[in-house]
Design a protein around this motif. Sequence first.
Motif, PDB file in Angstrom:
ATOM      1  N   ILE A 179      -1.502 -11.265  12.207  1.00 35.28           N
ATOM      2  CA  ILE A 179      -1.877 -10.757  10.895  1.00 35.28           C
ATOM      3  C   ILE A 179      -2.679  -9.488  11.114  1.00 35.28           C
ATOM      4  N   LEU A 180      -2.217  -8.409  10.513  1.00 37.40           N
ATOM      5  CA  LEU A 180      -2.877  -7.123  10.716  1.00 37.40           C
ATOM      6  C   LEU A 180      -3.412  -6.615   9.388  1.00 37.40           C
ATOM      7  N   ASN A 181      -4.636  -6.102   9.397  1.00 36.09           N
ATOM      8  CA  ASN A 181      -5.166  -5.407   8.234  1.00 36.09           C
ATOM      9  C   ASN A 181      -4.884  -3.932   8.425  1.00 36.09           C
ATOM     10  N   THR A 182      -4.328  -3.319   7.410  1.00 37.06           N
ATOM     11  CA  THR A 182      -3.935  -1.931   7.589  1.00 37.06           C
ATOM     12  C   THR A 182      -4.110  -1.163   6.284  1.00 37.06           C
ATOM     13  N   ASP A 183      -4.009   0.167   6.376  1.00 40.58           N
ATOM     14  CA  ASP A 183      -4.204   0.990   5.172  1.00 40.58           C
ATOM     15  C   ASP A 183      -2.884   1.434   4.558  1.00 40.58           C
ATOM     16  N   MET A 184      -1.864   1.550   5.403  1.00 40.79           N
ATOM     17  CA  MET A 184      -0.562   2.016   4.895  1.00 40.79           C
ATOM     18  C   MET A 184       0.540   1.278   5.638  1.00 40.79           C
ATOM     19  N   VAL A 185       1.650   1.043   4.925  1.00 42.06           N
ATOM     20  CA  VAL A 185       2.826   0.470   5.580  1.00 42.06           C
ATOM     21  C   VAL A 185       3.994   1.424   5.334  1.00 42.06           C
ATOM     22  N   VAL A 186       4.732   1.722   6.398  1.00 38.24           N
ATOM     23  CA  VAL A 186       5.882   2.624   6.271  1.00 38.24           C
ATOM     24  C   VAL A 186       7.148   1.837   6.592  1.00 38.24           C
ATOM     25  N   LEU A 187       8.096   1.859   5.666  1.00 35.98           N
ATOM     26  CA  LEU A 187       9.344   1.124   5.853  1.00 35.98           C
ATOM     27  C   LEU A 187      10.440   2.067   6.345  1.00 35.98           C
ATOM     28  N   ALA A 188      10.985   1.759   7.508  1.00 30.33           N
ATOM     29  CA  ALA A 188      12.109   2.560   8.021  1.00 30.33           C
ATOM     30  C   ALA A 188      13.374   2.036   7.349  1.00 30.33           C
ATOM     31  N   THR A 189      13.633   2.548   6.154  1.00 32.82           N
ATOM     32  CA  THR A 189      14.735   2.020   5.350  1.00 32.82           C
ATOM     33  C   THR A 189      16.080   2.466   5.893  1.00 32.82           C
ATOM     34  N   ALA A 190      17.059   1.581   5.706  1.00 34.41           N
ATOM     35  CA  ALA A 190      18.436   1.892   6.113  1.00 34.41           C
ATOM     36  C   ALA A 190      18.945   3.067   5.287  1.00 34.41           C
ATOM     37  N   ILE A 191      19.952   3.732   5.808  1.00 31.09           N
ATOM     38  CA  ILE A 191      20.589   4.782   5.017  1.00 31.09           C
ATOM     39  C   ILE A 191      21.947   4.285   4.549  1.00 31.09           C
ATOM     40  N   GLU A 192      22.351   4.747   3.396  1.00 28.60           N
ATOM     41  CA  GLU A 192      23.660   4.372   2.875  1.00 28.60           C
ATOM     42  C   GLU A 192      24.366   5.630   2.397  1.00 28.60           C
ATOM     43  N   PRO A 193      25.709   5.615   2.332  1.00 26.29           N
ATOM     44  CA  PRO A 193      26.421   6.798   1.858  1.00 26.29           C
ATOM     45  C   PRO A 193      25.970   7.150   0.441  1.00 26.29           C
ATOM     46  N   ASP A 194      25.968   8.408   0.130  1.00 25.86           N
ATOM     47  CA  ASP A 194      25.592   8.825  -1.212  1.00 25.86           C
ATOM     48  C   ASP A 194      26.487   8.101  -2.215  1.00 25.86           C
ATOM     49  N   PRO A 195      25.911   7.656  -3.340  1.00 26.68           N
ATOM     50  CA  PRO A 195      26.733   6.884  -4.293  1.00 26.68           C
ATOM     51  C   PRO A 195      27.933   7.652  -4.845  1.00 26.68           C
ATOM     52  N   THR A 196      27.939   8.973  -4.715  1.00 27.37           N
ATOM     53  CA  THR A 196      29.093   9.728  -5.213  1.00 27.37           C
ATOM     54  C   THR A 196      30.290   9.635  -4.261  1.00 27.37           C
TER      55      THR A 196
END
Lengths: 661, 156
Positions: free
Chosen positions: A485-502
């Motif tokens: 369990i970590l106490n922290t000030d910020m969390v950064v999510l390395a989100t997946a990439i997906e093809p542009d919806p167009t």
Amino acid sequence: MHKIGVFVCWCGSNIAATVDIDRVVAEAKVQPGVVFAKDYQYMCSEAGQNIIKDAIKEYGLTGIVVCSCSPRMHEATFRKAASQAGLNPFMVEIANIREHCSWIHKDKEEGTEKACVLMRAAVAKVTLNTPLKAGESKVVKRALVIGGGIAGIQTALDIADAGFPVDIVEKNATIGGRMAQLDKTFPTLDCSSCILTPKMVEAKSNENIRLITYAEVEEVSGFVGSFKAKIRKKARYVKEDVCTGCGVCMSKCPSKKGLNEFNMGLNNRPAIYIPFAQAIPNVAVIDSTQCIKLNTGKCGLCEKVCTAKAIDYTQQDEFIEEEYGAIVMATGFRPIDASKFDEYSYSTCKDVVTSLELERIMNAAGPTGGVLLRPSDGKHPHSIVFIQCVGSRDVSGRGKPYCSKICCMYTAKHAMLIRDKYPDVEVHVFYIDVRTPGKNFDEFYRRAAEQYDVDYIKGQVGKVWEEDGHLVVRGVDLIANEQIILNTDMVVLATAIEPDPTARKVANMLTASIDTNDFITEAHPKLRPVESPTAGIFLSGVCQGPKDIPETVSQAGAAASKVIGLLCKDKLTTNPCVAHSDELLCNGCSCCEKVCPYGAISYDTHLINDHGVKETRRVALVNEALCQGCGACTVVCPSGAMDLKGFSNKQIMAEVEAICL
Amino acid sequence: MSVNDTVDTAVNAAAKEWKPKIVAFCCNWCSYAGADLAGSSRLSYPADVKIIRVPCSCRVNPMFILKAFERGADGVILCGCHPGDCHYSTGNYYTRRRMTLLFSMLDYIGVERERTRVEWVSAAEGARFSKVMNDFVAKIHELGENVKVGDLRCKQ
């Protein structure tokens, strides 16, 4: 009298291991019309092709069957070989005994039997083949690039350098794409803007390139060499050729509630805006949903302050119609929506951000001027937790089953940059695996972990929540085999990439194949990686699959070279497997005309000699240059006059009979 | 009964073990490529399935399917691109409508509905191709041998 030759390929052990080649050859020899049958280890090799060529000459073969891999692989090879030996290339049929047989059946008896049936069907078909002659079609010497990110820009520049005119159609108000939003690039830590913006300027100033921004392709018709596209240029409400990009309108605009898309919605922008300072074209655009004048008719401040008189509230969408010889898809990507992952509290905690948001926070032109501050209270964070693979390699259905490829590297980059600039900040990274296959990539990651003391924790995070003004991260350390369990000030999510919806819409318009993840399918994953299976459609950048900037640039160049190769030609040979109508049978009913998706069928009234009886009749005529050979017309024809060359009723019936024998 | 007789009976039984004849029509752009992908991914399905390549699923004349049943096929499957993804933009929509009609006709002439199937398989769906074929063959095994559709007058 047919003289058919059958050639059975071993494909090394690929076929020979599960198919008794000798039996297939023996079986072939007793098929009606077969005068020659032979096997060879690699029929596609030069020696193998020579066996075919020699047999054609020696036995005067009228048709050949090659039992080998998929026709999608080597049909062209064998057709060429046949043609070199003086046989019409369309007198070649392939029995696919590799992909459809030896590779999927383990039992040799079963495999052999099936191979014999497939060979029999191909022999039955080839005896009904007729020599076909490919026609010619024109090549319009202009290319269309859909998407103005780094992929589209690079492709357009390379095509333009070869001397061909190119149009870039970009849906946003500026070119630049995702790369323009990035702060630094791995593994060299070059400033992204510093390497991208000169290319954007080059694209604008290149006389062979026309930028059509704030525009979308609406319709595409035609085929390789001569596509017709209809492009909708959306109303900007600002005259593009008059606006000087001075930005006075932006400072005076009273409506400042629009979310700044360029900064990933981290701050606001006025209703009239230039996406970012280095935008190309450097022209303002009015957000019609936010503009007070467009919604209520009052205000009009921007028009008053604009000294160039560029504002035009009455502007309408415009349509541009143009012909192209080739089309490149460079529709790019977007990060997936992280709010689907409740456990990370992205939608409830402001201090949980995605990597692209962090990229904007770290950028000198970003919402905080490049100072690392918590979005919730604007304070300096002392600890940051990165979570990798958010939505990547996720088979649960919430995320994407694939690896997004770039996240390990950009997380290492972020961690390193933060530790470098703010040594007081503790950085923890939760990862499943760290994947760094690329030039200088692993060295880069090790530098982050070893030199910059980034704490890499192998394991996943189960929950993130807010408590007393800071964030708590509960995860598991798989190596220590314990919960942490970590106490922290910020969390950064390395989100997946997906093809542009167009991408899906564009692919459908271009009849380009698309996979279940909405990435565009390449013609061959190894040998034709920048072409779509649809002739004349090329792929550049992430629309084909996740990739980083260097890979995107090299793929963009490869796509350009393919386009140049096509545009250099004066004529293209067309597919001769097209529909044709037997005028003696045609009753002129128009059924075929109605189903033809290409408008290739027309009608003509002319004099027909029907077994000595001369009559003027209305009959169907197929324009062979327009017909793409789908065969829709053949089935609707009530009189059986319409047939498809190369896939005629008789040929398919013969195959059916041979299989059911 | 001698030992040889027993062996002979066993051999005959093995020889007579019924193998369904299944014709699969695959469009060149999606399903045929999907079948290729199933092959290159080594995803097996029964050898009873024999594929005929057609440019588009809409090239398949219902007559071909009737012909297959006439010649003793136990099942016919027609595969095309997913609706909306047709290489020729609208071909598979024609297929869908034509096959709906054909299904009704097959019901009328007494060929079980499950012996004919239309499936959409994209070029990227090798796994789906294999699954569809496995399912279909299992279904045909359940139904057993088909009665040959044919003109009785020809048998007199």
